[in-house]
Design a protein around this motif. Sequence first.
Motif, PDB file in Angstrom:
ATOM      1  N   LEU A 270       0.823  -1.204   0.000  1.00  0.00           N
ATOM      2  CA  LEU A 270       0.000   0.000   0.000  1.00  0.00           C
ATOM      3  C   LEU A 270       0.858   1.256   0.000  1.00  0.00           C
ATOM      4  CD1 LEU A 270      -2.754   1.420   0.238  1.00  0.00           C
ATOM      5  CD2 LEU A 270      -2.573   1.123   2.727  1.00  0.00           C
ATOM      6  N   MET A 271       1.897   1.268   0.855  1.00  0.00           N
ATOM      7  CA  MET A 271       2.783   2.428   0.942  1.00  0.00           C
ATOM      8  C   MET A 271       4.237   1.992   1.119  1.00  0.00           C
ATOM      9  SD  MET A 271       0.832   5.342   3.220  1.00  0.00           S
ATOM     10  CE  MET A 271       0.385   4.301   4.614  1.00  0.00           C
ATOM     11  N   SER A 272       5.121   2.835   0.642  1.00  0.00           N
ATOM     12  CA  SER A 272       6.553   2.695   0.867  1.00  0.00           C
ATOM     13  C   SER A 272       7.055   4.049   1.328  1.00  0.00           C
ATOM     14  CB  SER A 272       7.254   2.273  -0.433  1.00  0.00           C
ATOM     15  OG  SER A 272       8.656   2.465  -0.336  1.00  0.00           O
ATOM     16  N   TYR A 273       7.852   4.050   2.393  1.00  0.00           N
ATOM     17  CA  TYR A 273       8.340   5.345   2.882  1.00  0.00           C
ATOM     18  C   TYR A 273       9.717   5.174   3.519  1.00  0.00           C
ATOM     19  CZ  TYR A 273       8.673   9.819   5.258  1.00  0.00           C
ATOM     20  OH  TYR A 273       9.093  11.059   5.687  1.00  0.00           O
ATOM     21  N   ALA A 317      -4.612   0.052  -2.987  1.00  0.00           N
ATOM     22  CA  ALA A 317      -5.650   0.662  -2.144  1.00  0.00           C
ATOM     23  C   ALA A 317      -7.037   0.228  -2.599  1.00  0.00           C
ATOM     24  CB  ALA A 317      -5.523   2.182  -2.177  1.00  0.00           C
ATOM     25  N   ARG A 318      -7.260   0.220  -3.914  1.00  0.00           N
ATOM     26  CA  ARG A 318      -8.561  -0.202  -4.440  1.00  0.00           C
ATOM     27  C   ARG A 318      -8.837  -1.665  -4.100  1.00  0.00           C
ATOM     28  NH1 ARG A 318      -6.863   3.109  -8.789  1.00  0.00           N
ATOM     29  NH2 ARG A 318      -6.086   1.273  -9.946  1.00  0.00           N
ATOM     30  N   GLY A 321      -9.978  -1.979  -0.757  1.00  0.00           N
ATOM     31  CA  GLY A 321     -11.205  -1.250  -0.463  1.00  0.00           C
ATOM     32  C   GLY A 321     -10.976   0.028   0.313  1.00  0.00           C
ATOM     33  N   LEU A 322      -9.807   0.641   0.110  1.00  0.00           N
ATOM     34  CA  LEU A 322      -9.453   1.856   0.852  1.00  0.00           C
ATOM     35  C   LEU A 322      -9.488   3.081  -0.056  1.00  0.00           C
ATOM     36  CD1 LEU A 322      -6.358   0.538   2.859  1.00  0.00           C
ATOM     37  CD2 LEU A 322      -8.691   0.848   3.715  1.00  0.00           C
ATOM     38  N   THR A 323      -9.857   4.201   0.523  1.00  0.00           N
ATOM     39  CA  THR A 323      -9.785   5.490  -0.161  1.00  0.00           C
ATOM     40  C   THR A 323      -8.649   6.290   0.448  1.00  0.00           C
ATOM     41  OG1 THR A 323     -12.171   5.512  -0.582  1.00  0.00           O
ATOM     42  CG2 THR A 323     -11.005   7.623  -0.729  1.00  0.00           C
ATOM     43  N   VAL A 324      -7.683   6.665  -0.367  1.00  0.00           N
ATOM     44  CA  VAL A 324      -6.527   7.405   0.135  1.00  0.00           C
ATOM     45  C   VAL A 324      -6.909   8.865   0.351  1.00  0.00           C
ATOM     46  CG1 VAL A 324      -4.140   8.074  -0.302  1.00  0.00           C
ATOM     47  CG2 VAL A 324      -4.983   5.862  -1.125  1.00  0.00           C
ATOM     48  N   PRO A 325      -6.676   9.420   1.539  1.00  0.00           N
ATOM     49  CA  PRO A 325      -6.980  10.831   1.793  1.00  0.00           C
ATOM     50  C   PRO A 325      -6.268  11.740   0.794  1.00  0.00           C
ATOM     51  CG  PRO A 325      -6.485   9.702   3.844  1.00  0.00           C
ATOM     52  CD  PRO A 325      -6.149   8.748   2.738  1.00  0.00           C
ATOM     53  N   ALA A 332       2.751  12.584  -1.641  1.00  0.00           N
ATOM     54  CA  ALA A 332       3.475  11.435  -2.208  1.00  0.00           C
ATOM     55  C   ALA A 332       4.461  11.879  -3.286  1.00  0.00           C
ATOM     56  CB  ALA A 332       2.485  10.436  -2.790  1.00  0.00           C
ATOM     57  N   HIS A 333       5.633  11.281  -3.270  1.00  0.00           N
ATOM     58  CA  HIS A 333       6.638  11.544  -4.302  1.00  0.00           C
ATOM     59  C   HIS A 333       6.296  10.762  -5.570  1.00  0.00           C
ATOM     60  CE1 HIS A 333       8.738  12.503  -0.517  1.00  0.00           C
ATOM     61  NE2 HIS A 333       9.368  13.403  -1.245  1.00  0.00           N
ATOM     62  N   GLN A 334       5.605   9.644  -5.387  1.00  0.00           N
ATOM     63  CA  GLN A 334       5.184   8.816  -6.523  1.00  0.00           C
ATOM     64  C   GLN A 334       3.852   8.167  -6.200  1.00  0.00           C
ATOM     65  OE1 GLN A 334       7.873   5.598  -7.489  1.00  0.00           O
ATOM     66  NE2 GLN A 334       6.636   4.872  -9.195  1.00  0.00           N
ATOM     67  N   VAL A 335       2.951   8.160  -7.165  1.00  0.00           N
ATOM     68  CA  VAL A 335       1.660   7.493  -7.021  1.00  0.00           C
ATOM     69  C   VAL A 335       1.569   6.438  -8.110  1.00  0.00           C
ATOM     70  CG1 VAL A 335      -0.841   7.735  -7.082  1.00  0.00           C
ATOM     71  CG2 VAL A 335       0.551   9.523  -6.026  1.00  0.00           C
ATOM     72  N   ILE A 336       1.383   5.195  -7.699  1.00  0.00           N
ATOM     73  CA  ILE A 336       1.273   4.090  -8.648  1.00  0.00           C
ATOM     74  C   ILE A 336      -0.195   3.819  -8.897  1.00  0.00           C
ATOM     75  CG2 ILE A 336       1.757   1.637  -9.040  1.00  0.00           C
ATOM     76  CD1 ILE A 336       4.227   1.962  -7.261  1.00  0.00           C
ATOM     77  N   GLU A 337      -0.608   3.935 -10.162  1.00  0.00           N
ATOM     78  CA  GLU A 337      -2.007   3.768 -10.536  1.00  0.00           C
ATOM     79  C   GLU A 337      -2.362   2.297 -10.747  1.00  0.00           C
ATOM     80  OE1 GLU A 337      -4.187   6.133 -10.560  1.00  0.00           O
ATOM     81  OE2 GLU A 337      -2.925   7.920 -10.471  1.00  0.00           O
TER      82      GLU A 337
END
Length: 337
Positions: A270-273, A317-318, A321-325, A332-337
Amino acid sequence: MHSKRLTLTALAALATTLIFGVAHAQQSSKPFRVGVLVNQGASVNGKPNPQIESLRAGMAQLGYVEGTNVIFEPHYPEGKLERLTEFAAELAAAGVDVIVAYGGPPTSAARKATSIIPIVVALVADPVAIGVAATLARPGGNITGVTNHDTELAPQHMALLKEMLPRLARITILSDPNIPGADASGLAPIERANAAAARAAGLTPQVLKVGSPNPDLEGAFRAMASENSEALVVLEVPSVFTIAKRVAETGVARRMPTMVWGGQGEAGALMSYGTSFTATYPRVPIYVDRILKGAKPAETAFEVVSKRELVINLKTARELGLTVPPELLKRAHQVIE
């Protein structure tokens, strides 16, 4: 007579200088031997080990020609980390000029094998906490190197997950049983730091450890479910280093939102940081070069590499079943679609 003595003395001094000069030239003509310890095998995900390849390339850029003035002696445990003790002892007995250790277990093995041969390390989360260095500025022993240690990373991981999951209450921290520095509780410094950060954020932490070479992920996820865990933080540790994608995929299948370390954004979590572990690789050859040119590890400060990047995977996220705020997406530096 006095002049003759001076001449003879001068000639003797010149001869001594020439002898030492020739000896030094002969010694310098020998290639440096660089022993290398890693956690993985000669290949990682079907490609040559990136740590070894980065070291070779970096040394070449600094003027070292393999087989001419430098010889690399890498040892690959193939995930069987208990073999590192044997490998480190072999390198110490062989009298290599420097040992390069990538990761906590290789560093621990090298440290036990020798207190004399210089050791250059990377991928060690907290050199001071595990006793590798007295301080980052003045290590004080035979070990120096590069770290991406970030004291703010654990609290920020927890904060990001709480922002993504406002009702989050219970969290699992996935680690490796071979991380050095465990205290009486059985937790290494990086595990203690993450558990403390979770509690400070109002979360109940569960620390699970999976070992190499065949981490029992299914067992780990069952243990998470038994504790009603709602999210997973994967630490930057050897046992999951090469299976980040598998961890992320299992997380999606078990509907477990997963946070992985920096540089693993493509794994599908879901996330990498955080700071990518690969960011330390180019600095290692520079440290090896310094040591081979006479620098003392005890007086050579550790370099801290820090470049935090946030990657958010909307596809994952989809599936969860999550909605990202929206505000989180903006950062985010990068968003993966």
